[in-house]
Scaffold this motif. Structure first.
Motif, short mmCIF file in Angstrom:
data_model
loop_
_atom_site.label_atom_id
_atom_site.label_comp_id
_atom_site.label_asym_id
_atom_site.label_seq_id
_atom_site.Cartn_x
_atom_site.Cartn_y
_atom_site.Cartn_z
N LEU A 1 7.77 40.40 -14.39
CA LEU A 1 8.27 39.36 -13.31
C LEU A 1 8.80 40.27 -12.07
O LEU A 1 8.58 40.17 -10.80
N VAL A 2 9.54 41.39 -12.50
CA VAL A 2 10.19 42.27 -11.41
C VAL A 2 8.93 42.92 -10.75
O VAL A 2 8.86 43.12 -9.43
N PRO B 1 8.06 41.81 -4.22
CA PRO B 1 7.96 42.72 -3.07
C PRO B 1 8.63 44.10 -3.33
O PRO B 1 9.74 44.33 -3.99
N ALA B 2 8.01 45.12 -2.98
CA ALA B 2 8.51 46.27 -3.43
C ALA B 2 9.87 46.74 -2.94
O ALA B 2 10.67 47.32 -3.73
N ALA C 1 14.33 47.26 -6.46
CA ALA C 1 15.47 47.94 -6.88
C ALA C 1 16.75 47.20 -7.10
O ALA C 1 17.40 47.23 -7.94
N ASP C 2 17.00 46.45 -6.00
CA ASP C 2 18.09 45.27 -6.03
C ASP C 2 17.85 44.55 -7.50
O ASP C 2 18.91 44.25 -7.92
N VAL C 3 17.04 44.14 -7.81
CA VAL C 3 16.49 43.20 -8.94
C VAL C 3 16.92 44.05 -10.12
O VAL C 3 17.56 43.42 -11.18
N TRP C 4 16.40 45.18 -10.19
CA TRP C 4 16.50 45.99 -11.35
C TRP C 4 18.07 46.14 -11.49
O TRP C 4 18.60 46.00 -12.68
#
Length: 92
Positions: free
Chosen positions: A64-65, A69-70, A74-77
């Motif tokens: 999913l991550v 969009p690239a 980083a914020d989602v991780w």
């Protein structure tokens, strides 16, 4: 036909429950369109998940991550790791 159905070959656990609990479980199982046995298996699986299921869920999260969009990954991780850390602290 053999008297050894596949379910008869599975491990068996017999438990004693307080009076009325079986009826409560049966009502919930019926509302979920499951047998009492199937309902208990769902509950047990939630409490004692198979490690391969955990790996599958982690892979689902990664997939999913990876679709984001690239610039957002980083914020989602970071959010995922923060949430996992919070959950880890709640269970220790």
């Amino acid at each position: 036909m053999s008297d050894q159905s596949p379910s008869r070959l599975l491990d068996k656990i017999i438990i004693r429950v307080p009076e009325g609990m079986r009826d409560r479980i049966k009502r919930v199982a019926d509302s979920n369109n499951r047998s009492v046995n199937a309902e208990l298996l769902v509950l047990l699986d939630r409490t004692y998940p198979d490690e391969t299921k955990l790996d599958e869920h982690l892979q689902d999260i990664a997939d999913l991550v990876g679709k984001l969009p690239a610039e957002k990954r980083a914020d989602v991780w970071r959010t995922v790791f923060d949430r996992l850390d919070t959950l880890r602290n709640e269970t220790t």
